[in-house]
Design a protein around this motif. Sequence first.
Motif, short mmCIF file in Angstrom:
data_model
loop_
_atom_site.label_atom_id
_atom_site.label_comp_id
_atom_site.label_asym_id
_atom_site.label_seq_id
_atom_site.Cartn_x
_atom_site.Cartn_y
_atom_site.Cartn_z
N ILE A 60 -16.23 19.05 -7.65
CA ILE A 60 -16.11 17.64 -7.27
C ILE A 60 -15.49 16.84 -8.41
N GLU A 61 -15.91 17.09 -9.64
CA GLU A 61 -15.33 16.38 -10.79
C GLU A 61 -13.82 16.61 -10.85
N ALA A 62 -13.38 17.85 -10.64
CA ALA A 62 -11.94 18.14 -10.67
C ALA A 62 -11.22 17.42 -9.53
N ILE A 63 -11.82 17.44 -8.35
CA ILE A 63 -11.21 16.80 -7.19
C ILE A 63 -11.08 15.30 -7.40
N LEU A 64 -12.03 14.69 -8.09
CA LEU A 64 -12.03 13.24 -8.29
C LEU A 64 -11.29 12.82 -9.55
N SER A 65 -10.49 13.70 -10.10
CA SER A 65 -9.71 13.35 -11.28
C SER A 65 -8.89 12.09 -11.02
N PRO A 66 -8.88 11.15 -11.97
CA PRO A 66 -8.08 9.94 -11.79
C PRO A 66 -6.58 10.23 -11.70
N ALA A 67 -6.16 11.31 -12.30
CA ALA A 67 -4.73 11.68 -12.27
C ALA A 67 -4.49 12.63 -11.11
N ARG A 122 -5.68 17.12 -9.93
CA ARG A 122 -6.60 17.55 -8.88
C ARG A 122 -6.17 18.91 -8.34
N PRO A 123 -7.15 19.74 -7.94
CA PRO A 123 -6.78 21.00 -7.30
C PRO A 123 -6.11 20.72 -5.95
N THR A 124 -5.32 21.68 -5.50
CA THR A 124 -4.73 21.56 -4.17
C THR A 124 -5.79 21.83 -3.11
N ILE A 125 -5.51 21.49 -1.88
CA ILE A 125 -6.46 21.75 -0.81
C ILE A 125 -6.70 23.25 -0.66
N PHE A 126 -5.70 24.06 -0.95
CA PHE A 126 -5.86 25.52 -0.88
C PHE A 126 -6.81 26.00 -1.97
N GLU A 127 -6.69 25.44 -3.18
CA GLU A 127 -7.60 25.79 -4.28
C GLU A 127 -9.02 25.34 -3.97
N VAL A 128 -9.17 24.16 -3.36
CA VAL A 128 -10.49 23.67 -2.97
C VAL A 128 -11.11 24.62 -1.94
N GLY A 129 -10.33 24.99 -0.93
CA GLY A 129 -10.83 25.90 0.10
C GLY A 129 -11.28 27.22 -0.49
N LYS A 130 -10.50 27.75 -1.42
CA LYS A 130 -10.86 29.02 -2.06
C LYS A 130 -12.15 28.87 -2.85
N ALA A 131 -12.30 27.76 -3.56
CA ALA A 131 -13.50 27.53 -4.36
C ALA A 131 -14.74 27.37 -3.48
N GLU A 134 0.84 -1.19 0.00
CA GLU A 134 0.00 0.00 0.00
C GLU A 134 0.87 1.24 0.00
N ALA A 135 0.43 2.22 -0.75
CA ALA A 135 1.19 3.47 -0.83
C ALA A 135 0.92 4.32 0.41
N GLU A 136 1.87 5.16 0.72
CA GLU A 136 1.69 6.13 1.80
C GLU A 136 0.67 7.17 1.37
N PRO A 137 -0.10 7.70 2.31
CA PRO A 137 -1.07 8.75 1.96
C PRO A 137 -0.36 10.00 1.45
N THR A 138 -1.04 10.71 0.57
CA THR A 138 -0.49 11.94 -0.01
C THR A 138 -1.54 13.05 0.10
N PRO A 139 -1.12 14.29 -0.05
CA PRO A 139 -2.10 15.39 -0.08
C PRO A 139 -3.13 15.21 -1.20
N GLU A 140 -2.70 14.67 -2.34
CA GLU A 140 -3.62 14.45 -3.45
C GLU A 140 -4.68 13.40 -3.10
N ALA A 141 -4.27 12.38 -2.34
CA ALA A 141 -5.22 11.36 -1.89
C ALA A 141 -6.21 11.96 -0.89
N ASP A 142 -5.72 12.85 -0.05
CA ASP A 142 -6.61 13.53 0.90
C ASP A 142 -7.64 14.38 0.17
N VAL A 143 -7.23 15.07 -0.89
CA VAL A 143 -8.15 15.88 -1.68
C VAL A 143 -9.19 14.97 -2.33
N TYR A 144 -8.75 13.82 -2.87
CA TYR A 144 -9.68 12.87 -3.47
C TYR A 144 -10.71 12.42 -2.44
#
Length: 89
Positions: free
Chosen positions: A67-74, A78-87, A8-18
């Motif tokens: 939500i669609e951007a956040i759930l991007s397979p790549a 995905r937007p950063t958590i800061f971009e999500v917060g701003k949105a 299993e991979a270590e958690p990442t900020p991108e996984a947290d955003v997902y």
Amino acid sequence: MGGLTTGEAEPTPEADVYALGASLLISATGWRAVEYPDDAPRPVQREAVANGRRRAVKAPGELGELIEAILSPAPEDRPTIFEVGKALS
């Protein structure tokens, strides 16, 4: 993070955003981002997420677009958590 097993991979900020996007989707629509039985054990759930078996569920409006951007397979798309917060503000 405890509970990780070999392979299993270590958690990442991108996984947290997902994960946030998945939570927003289920809150907005009542549907999970990926399809698996309600009683599926955690390994089956993780496999469904890892294999990209996404449902074609869309939330309406600007929230849906976010939500669609956040759930991007790549993860890099995905937007950063800061971009999500701003949105969301």
